[in-house]
Design an enzyme around this catalytic site. Structure first.
Site, mmCIF file in Angstrom:
data_model
loop_
_atom_site.group_PDB
_atom_site.id
_atom_site.type_symbol
_atom_site.label_atom_id
_atom_site.label_comp_id
_atom_site.label_asym_id
_atom_site.label_seq_id
_atom_site.Cartn_x
_atom_site.Cartn_y
_atom_site.Cartn_z
ATOM 1 C CE LYS A 19 -2.773 0.933 3.721
ATOM 2 N NZ LYS A 19 -2.739 2.307 4.263
ATOM 3 N NE ARG A 24 6.526 6.291 0.421
ATOM 4 C CZ ARG A 24 5.736 6.145 1.478
ATOM 5 N NH1 ARG A 24 4.560 5.530 1.363
ATOM 6 N NH2 ARG A 24 6.101 6.613 2.667
ATOM 7 N N GLY A 91 -4.134 8.536 5.354
ATOM 8 C CA GLY A 91 -3.163 9.487 5.894
ATOM 9 C C GLY A 91 -1.975 9.672 4.968
ATOM 10 C CD GLN A 166 1.277 8.637 6.833
ATOM 11 O OE1 GLN A 166 0.778 9.571 7.470
ATOM 12 N NE2 GLN A 166 0.644 7.498 6.625
ATOM 13 C CG ASP A 313 1.233 0.399 9.631
ATOM 14 O OD1 ASP A 313 0.869 1.285 10.435
ATOM 15 O OD2 ASP A 313 1.679 0.654 8.496
ATOM 16 N NE ARG A 344 -4.265 1.080 13.507
ATOM 17 C CZ ARG A 344 -3.651 1.171 12.335
ATOM 18 N NH1 ARG A 344 -2.333 1.148 12.289
ATOM 19 N NH2 ARG A 344 -4.337 1.273 11.218
ATOM 20 N NE ARG A 387 -2.101 -1.615 8.760
ATOM 21 C CZ ARG A 387 -1.936 -2.076 7.521
ATOM 22 N NH1 ARG A 387 -2.226 -3.328 7.222
ATOM 23 N NH2 ARG A 387 -1.458 -1.314 6.571
HETATM 24 C C1 S3P Z 1 3.136 5.041 6.133
HETATM 25 C C2 S3P Z 1 3.813 5.428 7.261
HETATM 26 C C3 S3P Z 1 3.375 5.109 8.628
HETATM 27 C C4 S3P Z 1 2.380 3.942 8.629
HETATM 28 C C5 S3P Z 1 1.313 4.116 7.590
HETATM 29 C C6 S3P Z 1 1.922 4.225 6.198
HETATM 30 C C7 S3P Z 1 3.656 5.450 4.817
HETATM 31 O O1 S3P Z 1 2.748 6.253 9.178
HETATM 32 O O2 S3P Z 1 1.791 3.795 9.891
HETATM 33 O O3 S3P Z 1 0.407 3.034 7.615
HETATM 34 O O4 S3P Z 1 3.175 4.945 3.780
HETATM 35 O O5 S3P Z 1 4.554 6.308 4.786
HETATM 36 P P1 S3P Z 1 3.570 7.434 9.921
HETATM 37 O O6 S3P Z 1 4.485 8.043 8.935
HETATM 38 O O7 S3P Z 1 2.515 8.395 10.370
HETATM 39 O O8 S3P Z 1 4.278 6.761 11.047
#
Ligand code: S3P
Length: 434
Positions: A19, A24, A91, A166, A313, A344, A387
């Site tokens: 994912k 990306r 997110g 992220q 995750d 969570r 999840r």
């Molecule tokens: C992700 C980064 C993580 C992860 C999310 C996906 C990503 O989040 O928990 O499911 O694709 O960069 P954070 O960057 O908020 O830790």
């Protein structure tokens, strides 16, 4: 959804494309020069939000079910949409896209999302993007909706206050537009590095020195031709079910084994799990391979802060594994779990407690008293979190009485068809009814 206990898990499977990489790949393909082709795309609720967002921004995305073709519009070619862009539950989309939009000079954008996403912190990207000169405004309390006006950006050197891939990725993407770069990000702990790898393969100049990553501005990105490997986070529930059920043997083909993603594999192994990796190969610019897992008895362990980003995750699944391992297990340094799709820490502890597990929340993690036997089972609610829904599915398989999972459909946010696949691999097919 009712998930009945299984005797064992046996067979072979593949899991959807990663994912994080799927999001990306779409975003970078959108700003590349020319057509990109993505195979093994992980179709799910979240990644489809990215497809719609890009279409709203004037990018052609064509998915024939086999491959996704993206007509790149170039670095500054994203169009001002007619309406706010809905990021749904994703997110990763909201944060990475904000980084890209910040550089679309003089166009206006608004990003919003579902109730869960609108409750999540955006200040962590707003603050550094503003330092880069972005025109970006969050709603009360640093939440969505975000108003963004594209502007000329300048490079920064920025130490991330939270270890977040992220946030790192949002800033690296904005760094593509930062005149006279490099933009340098320092991470407190290593986090997933898919953005860095993909930018490099699109021809961008990136420098990585341990936890310090620099990106130079560019005037074009090469289009991608990419085969996305299976998502380790989607393989993890099957690793857990097979590890906990005697007589199990599962083979999972083509899984992403990027070291920044497989913290859970290392934790399982130190608890005594039997997982073998074979056919190691490069999959879409990432290390990958096939996994084989059989049953094993487990002992408790502690997950420390430095490991957390490598299995963030999978921590809900860790709680279940710990419940069936001998001794007391703990997780510390995972306060960020409180601002995921749900809180969570709260969601996992209350769901598992309702199934007879001895688990207690702490401020930044949880503590579990494990007993190497099946958990009791009962009812739990996914609380709208994919999840937690998948945790419920595995919990049902390894329980004595089965588990009724409320809101199980949330699993489709990352893994449509999860419950069907789980049932198909269960020996003595459990009774699953809607
Ligand atoms: C992700 C980064 C993580 C992860 C999310 C996906 C990503 O989040 O928990 O499911 O694709 O960069 P954070 O960057 O908020 O830790």
């Amino acid at each position: 959804m009712r998930v009945a206990p299984a005797q064992a898990m046996r067979g072979a499977l593949a899991v959807p494309g990663d994912k994080s990489i799927s999001h990306r790949a779409l975003l970078l393909a959108a700003i590349a020069e020319g057509e990109s082709e993505i195979r093994g795309f992980g179709r799910s609720g979240d990644t489809l939000s990215t497809v719609s967002a890009l279409r709203a921004l004037g990018v052609e995305v064509d998915d024939d079910g086999e491959r996704v073709r993206v007509g790149g519009v170039g670095l500054e070619g994203l169009r001002e949409p007619a309406a706010p862009i809905d990021c749904g539950n994703a997110g990763t989309l909201a944060r990475l896209l904000a980084g890209l939009l910040a550089g679309q000079r003089w166009r206006q954008f608004e990003l919003t999302g579902d109730d869960s996403l609108r409750a999540r912190p955006m200040g962590r990207i707003v603050e550094p993007l503003r330092r880069m000169g972005a025109g970006i405004e969050a709603a009360q309390g640093g939440r969505l909706p975000l108003g963004i006006e594209g502007r000329p950006l300048r490079p920064i050197r920025y130490e991330l206050p939270v270890a977040s891939a992220q946030v790192k990725s949002a800033l690296l993407l904005a760094g593509l537009y930062a005149q006279d770069g490099p933009t340098t990000i320092i991470e407190p702990l290593v986090t997933r590095d898919h953005t860095e790898r993909m930018l490099e393969s699109a021809g961008v100049r990136i420098q990585r020195k341990q936890q310090e990553i620099s990106v130079w501005p560019t005037d074009r990105l090469r289009p991608l031709s990419l085969e996305i490997p299976g998502d380790f986070s989607s393989a993890a529930p099957f690793l857990v079910a097979a590890t906990l059920l005697p007589g199990s043997e599962l083979r999972i083909a083509g899984v992403n084994l990027n070291p920044t993603r497989i913290g859970f594999l290392n934790v399982l192994e130190r608890m005594g799990a039997r997982v073998s990796v074979f056919n190691r190969r490069s999959l879409g610019g990432e290390p990958g391979g096939d996994l084989e897992v059989t049953h094993a008895s487990l002992v408790a362990t502690s997950v420390k802060a430095s490991e957390v980003p490598l299995l963030v995750d999978e921590l809900p699944l860790f709680a279940l594994v710990a419940a069936c391992a001998h001794g007391e297990s703990t997780v510390t340094g995972a306060a960020d779990l409180r601002v995921k799709e749900t809180d969570r820490i709260e969601a996992v502890t209350s769901a598992l407690r309702g199934l007879g597990v001895r688990i207690a929340a702490t401020g930044d993690g949880f503590r579990v008293r494990g007993v190497p036997t099946r958990i009791r089972g009962g009812r739990m609610d996914a609380a709208g979190d994919h999840r937690i829904a998948m945790l419920g599915g595995v919990a049902g398989m390894v329980s004595r009485e089965g588990v009724e999972v409320g809101g199980a459909e949330a699993a489709a946010i990352s893994f449509p068809g999860f419950f069907q696949l789980l049932a198909a691999l269960a020996q003595r097919l459990p009774l699953i009814e809607p």
